[in-house]
Motif scaffolding. Structure first.
Motif, mmCIF file in Angstrom:
data_model
loop_
_atom_site.group_PDB
_atom_site.id
_atom_site.type_symbol
_atom_site.label_atom_id
_atom_site.label_comp_id
_atom_site.label_asym_id
_atom_site.label_seq_id
_atom_site.Cartn_x
_atom_site.Cartn_y
_atom_site.Cartn_z
ATOM 1 N N ASN A 126 0.821 -1.068 0.163
ATOM 2 C CA ASN A 126 0.101 -0.120 -0.041
ATOM 3 C C ASN A 126 0.751 1.273 -0.012
ATOM 4 O O ASN A 126 0.543 2.339 -0.833
ATOM 5 C CB ASN A 126 -0.991 0.089 1.184
ATOM 6 N N ALA A 127 2.062 1.278 0.762
ATOM 7 C CA ALA A 127 2.831 2.429 0.707
ATOM 8 C C ALA A 127 3.491 2.505 -0.456
ATOM 9 O O ALA A 127 3.671 3.873 -1.135
ATOM 10 C CB ALA A 127 3.894 2.275 1.841
ATOM 11 N N ARG A 128 3.756 1.278 -1.137
ATOM 12 C CA ARG A 128 4.257 1.486 -2.771
ATOM 13 C C ARG A 128 3.538 2.335 -3.590
ATOM 14 O O ARG A 128 3.889 2.993 -4.315
ATOM 15 C CB ARG A 128 4.791 0.206 -3.097
ATOM 16 N N ARG A 129 2.288 1.884 -3.578
ATOM 17 C CA ARG A 129 1.308 2.418 -4.433
ATOM 18 C C ARG A 129 1.032 4.115 -4.076
ATOM 19 O O ARG A 129 0.700 4.847 -5.143
ATOM 20 C CB ARG A 129 -0.017 1.753 -4.251
ATOM 21 N N ARG A 130 1.416 4.390 -2.995
ATOM 22 C CA ARG A 130 1.324 5.798 -2.551
ATOM 23 C C ARG A 130 2.653 6.553 -2.776
ATOM 24 O O ARG A 130 2.834 7.986 -2.445
ATOM 25 C CB ARG A 130 0.840 5.967 -1.261
ATOM 26 N N SER A 131 3.766 6.027 -3.263
ATOM 27 C CA SER A 131 5.067 6.486 -3.413
ATOM 28 C C SER A 131 5.576 6.745 -2.066
ATOM 29 O O SER A 131 6.120 7.788 -1.794
ATOM 30 C CB SER A 131 5.100 7.602 -4.394
ATOM 31 N N PHE A 132 5.290 6.201 -0.876
ATOM 32 C CA PHE A 132 5.759 6.476 0.331
ATOM 33 C C PHE A 132 6.651 5.444 0.910
ATOM 34 O O PHE A 132 6.479 4.185 0.500
ATOM 35 C CB PHE A 132 4.464 6.319 1.215
ATOM 36 N N ASN A 133 7.517 5.736 1.802
ATOM 37 C CA ASN A 133 8.597 5.020 2.296
ATOM 38 C C ASN A 133 8.075 3.700 2.857
ATOM 39 O O ASN A 133 8.795 2.627 2.825
ATOM 40 C CB ASN A 133 9.645 5.892 3.226
ATOM 41 N N GLY A 134 7.012 3.768 3.669
ATOM 42 C CA GLY A 134 6.608 2.737 4.438
ATOM 43 C C GLY A 134 7.458 2.190 5.718
ATOM 44 O O GLY A 134 7.857 3.231 6.272
ATOM 45 N N LEU A 135 7.498 1.029 6.155
ATOM 46 C CA LEU A 135 8.019 0.579 7.257
ATOM 47 C C LEU A 135 9.469 0.237 6.971
ATOM 48 O O LEU A 135 9.977 -0.088 5.725
ATOM 49 C CB LEU A 135 7.314 -0.609 7.640
ATOM 50 N N ILE A 136 10.327 0.657 8.014
ATOM 51 C CA ILE A 136 11.950 0.055 7.856
ATOM 52 C C ILE A 136 12.203 -0.906 8.884
ATOM 53 O O ILE A 136 13.211 -1.203 8.923
ATOM 54 C CB ILE A 136 12.936 1.310 7.685
ATOM 55 N N SER A 137 11.255 -1.052 9.704
ATOM 56 C CA SER A 137 11.565 -2.148 10.873
ATOM 57 C C SER A 137 10.490 -2.611 11.235
ATOM 58 O O SER A 137 9.100 -2.511 11.264
ATOM 59 C CB SER A 137 12.371 -1.298 12.047
ATOM 60 N N GLU A 138 10.652 -3.904 11.940
ATOM 61 C CA GLU A 138 9.643 -4.726 12.666
ATOM 62 C C GLU A 138 10.276 -5.167 13.780
ATOM 63 O O GLU A 138 11.385 -5.579 14.031
ATOM 64 C CB GLU A 138 9.264 -5.738 11.788
ATOM 65 N N GLN A 139 9.609 -5.089 14.989
ATOM 66 C CA GLN A 139 9.884 -5.115 16.341
ATOM 67 C C GLN A 139 9.099 -6.604 16.629
ATOM 68 O O GLN A 139 7.860 -6.188 16.868
ATOM 69 C CB GLN A 139 9.654 -4.080 17.213
ATOM 70 N N SER A 140 9.559 -7.526 16.886
ATOM 71 C CA SER A 140 9.085 -8.886 17.164
ATOM 72 C C SER A 140 9.590 -9.692 18.503
ATOM 73 O O SER A 140 10.768 -9.334 18.507
ATOM 74 C CB SER A 140 9.044 -9.928 16.060
ATOM 75 N N ILE A 141 8.810 -10.409 19.113
ATOM 76 C CA ILE A 141 9.315 -11.316 20.066
ATOM 77 C C ILE A 141 10.199 -12.305 19.229
ATOM 78 O O ILE A 141 9.826 -12.936 18.410
ATOM 79 C CB ILE A 141 8.305 -11.952 20.928
ATOM 80 N N TYR A 142 11.548 -12.420 19.719
ATOM 81 C CA TYR A 142 12.409 -13.445 19.205
ATOM 82 C C TYR A 142 13.579 -13.807 19.891
ATOM 83 O O TYR A 142 14.150 -12.895 20.341
ATOM 84 C CB TYR A 142 12.893 -12.737 17.742
ATOM 85 N N ASN A 143 13.743 -15.156 20.320
ATOM 86 C CA ASN A 143 14.737 -15.550 20.970
ATOM 87 C C ASN A 143 15.011 -17.132 20.769
ATOM 88 O O ASN A 143 14.206 -17.364 20.085
ATOM 89 C CB ASN A 143 14.272 -15.196 22.722
ATOM 90 N N LEU A 144 15.939 -17.827 21.459
ATOM 91 C CA LEU A 144 16.225 -19.189 21.301
ATOM 92 C C LEU A 144 14.975 -20.107 21.394
ATOM 93 O O LEU A 144 14.646 -21.141 20.796
ATOM 94 C CB LEU A 144 17.495 -19.526 21.866
ATOM 95 N N VAL A 145 14.153 -19.631 22.422
ATOM 96 C CA VAL A 145 13.108 -20.432 22.735
ATOM 97 C C VAL A 145 11.806 -19.941 21.792
ATOM 98 O O VAL A 145 11.219 -21.084 21.239
ATOM 99 C CB VAL A 145 12.425 -20.086 24.328
ATOM 100 N N ASN A 146 11.516 -18.876 21.430
ATOM 101 C CA ASN A 146 10.533 -18.489 20.529
ATOM 102 C C ASN A 146 11.052 -17.938 19.087
ATOM 103 O O ASN A 146 11.640 -16.817 18.916
ATOM 104 C CB ASN A 146 9.720 -17.400 21.205
ATOM 105 N N ARG A 147 11.084 -19.030 18.271
ATOM 106 C CA ARG A 147 11.793 -18.807 17.032
ATOM 107 C C ARG A 147 10.553 -18.797 15.852
ATOM 108 O O ARG A 147 10.968 -18.857 14.581
ATOM 109 C CB ARG A 147 12.862 -19.733 16.700
ATOM 110 N N ALA A 148 9.357 -18.597 16.348
ATOM 111 C CA ALA A 148 8.288 -18.437 15.184
ATOM 112 C C ALA A 148 8.417 -17.470 14.043
ATOM 113 O O ALA A 148 7.963 -18.062 12.868
ATOM 114 C CB ALA A 148 6.926 -18.366 16.039
ATOM 115 N N VAL A 149 9.060 -16.487 14.443
ATOM 116 C CA VAL A 149 9.304 -15.639 13.148
ATOM 117 C C VAL A 149 10.200 -15.872 12.196
ATOM 118 O O VAL A 149 9.854 -15.231 10.895
ATOM 119 C CB VAL A 149 9.610 -14.066 13.933
ATOM 120 N N GLU A 150 10.771 -16.842 12.504
ATOM 121 C CA GLU A 150 11.682 -17.369 11.256
ATOM 122 C C GLU A 150 10.962 -18.111 10.236
ATOM 123 O O GLU A 150 11.359 -18.025 8.828
ATOM 124 C CB GLU A 150 12.621 -18.431 11.484
ATOM 125 N N ARG A 151 9.499 -18.182 10.264
ATOM 126 C CA ARG A 151 8.527 -19.046 9.331
ATOM 127 C C ARG A 151 8.293 -17.646 8.075
ATOM 128 O O ARG A 151 8.479 -18.162 6.988
ATOM 129 C CB ARG A 151 7.453 -19.308 9.836
#
Length: 322
Positions: free
Chosen positions: A168-193
């Motif tokens: 959606n940001a691309r369609r508006r010629s806007f920069n959009g997101l540059i980062s994502e803050q997620s829970i991530y550690n050795l026990v919880n690695r779900a974001v790798e999917r």
């Protein structure tokens, strides 16, 4: 201190991000200011907060950071300040979420509390399923044009949320997101999917929160054996579920002569897409421990041993499909 570009942006941030969630509720203002001073002296230029931090006194954490900035001495100029909006800040129907109205009101309130004229990284604390991206980005375009916001980031987004936001940001010629803050550690690695592949595809830097999984990876078994505080609540449940893994992990840390909490942070610093794990110290000593992780180099054999203890995920769909 080592620095890296945050995602595809030109913004350079320290490889550790100072989390401020404990400032106010668990750490008094004087000690909070001391920790921020020590972080600055160590070269940490990336601080993370949120408008709801302070919990029973929402906004308190931003106020503590703001009063630190107000001391001058280049504190504000040397800091990349990140804050977030989404959570409820009042009783009104428009005091929550990501409507254009709440974005405007929440942003101005954070600026007042932080005693600054702009937010370097303004993050959406959660996905708002009821507000269209056209509305969100229009509000952010205005904030950027006004000079109140420089970059945008997300937090706790799914991979498809990132894709929807960026397209959606691309369609508006806007920069959009540059980062994502997620829970991530050795026990919880779900974001790798899916989250990490989406972040890499769209050029987002990953800012992991809870790198020690609430203390589970901080040497909890050894602390209990030494008569320290017992695990409670969710951490106690997780310890019961992962006790054998945690024991193997602490044994490996002892073999490597690295404190478990430092090892957990060092592992994150070796992961692709990770820009800066968030360390949320309650004391200056905890900050020193986090800084030690920057000097740890883990070889391939050690990384394989950690993967054997805490198996990770392949990118989807290979993780679960043929």
């Amino acid at each position: 201190m080592k620095y890296t570009h945050l995602g595809r942006s030109g913004l350079q941030v320290s490889r550790l991000c100072l989390g401020t969630m404990n400032f106010g509720p668990k750490t008094g203002e004087e000690d909070s200011h001391r920790i921020m001073d020590e972080a600055r002296e160590a070269g940490i230029n990336f601080f993370d907060t949120a408008n709801v931090y302070g919990w029973d006194n929402k906004g308190l954490t931003e106020e503590i950071v703001g009063r630190w900035f107000a001391q001058g001495g280049g504190r504000r100029e040397a800091t990349v300040i990140a804050t977030k909006l989404y959570g409820s800040m009042g009783p009104g129907p428009n005091d929550t979420y990501l409507s254009a109205l709440n974005i405007r009101q929440a942003l101005d309130a954070s600026l007042r509390r932080l005693q600054t004229d702009h937010i370097d990284l303004y993050q959406f604390h959660h996905i708002d399923r009821n507000t269209p991206w056209d509305e969100i980005w229009q509000a952010m375009e205005t904030a950027v044009a006004q000079g109140k916001v420089i970059y945008n980031g997300s937090s706790n987004f799914a991979g498809w949320n990132i894709a929807e936001a960026q397209e959606n940001a691309r369609r508006r010629s806007f920069n959009g997101l540059i980062s994502e803050q997620s829970i991530y550690n050795l026990v919880n690695r779900a974001v790798e999917r899916e989250v990490i592949p989406a972040a890499q595809k769209y050029g987002l830097g990953l800012i992991p929160w809870s790198p020690l999984q609430g203390g589970l990876l901080g040497g909890i078994l050894k602390a209990q054996d030494d008569g320290g505080r017992r695990a409670e609540g969710r951490v106690q449940d997780l310890l019961a579920k992962h006790r054998e893994q945690i024991q193997a992990y602490e044994d490996l840390a002892a073999e490597l002569e690295i404190e478990p909490g430092i090892l957990a942070l060092a592992w994150l610093l070796h992961q692709p897409a990770v820009s800066a794990p968030i360390t949320g110290p309650r004391t200056a000593g905890q900050l020193d421990d986090a800084l030690a992780a920057l000097d740890i180099e883990l070889d391939a054999e050690t990384l394989e041993k950690l993967d054997a203890i805490f198996p990770g995920h392949k990118p989807a769909p290979e993780d679960y499909a043929w």
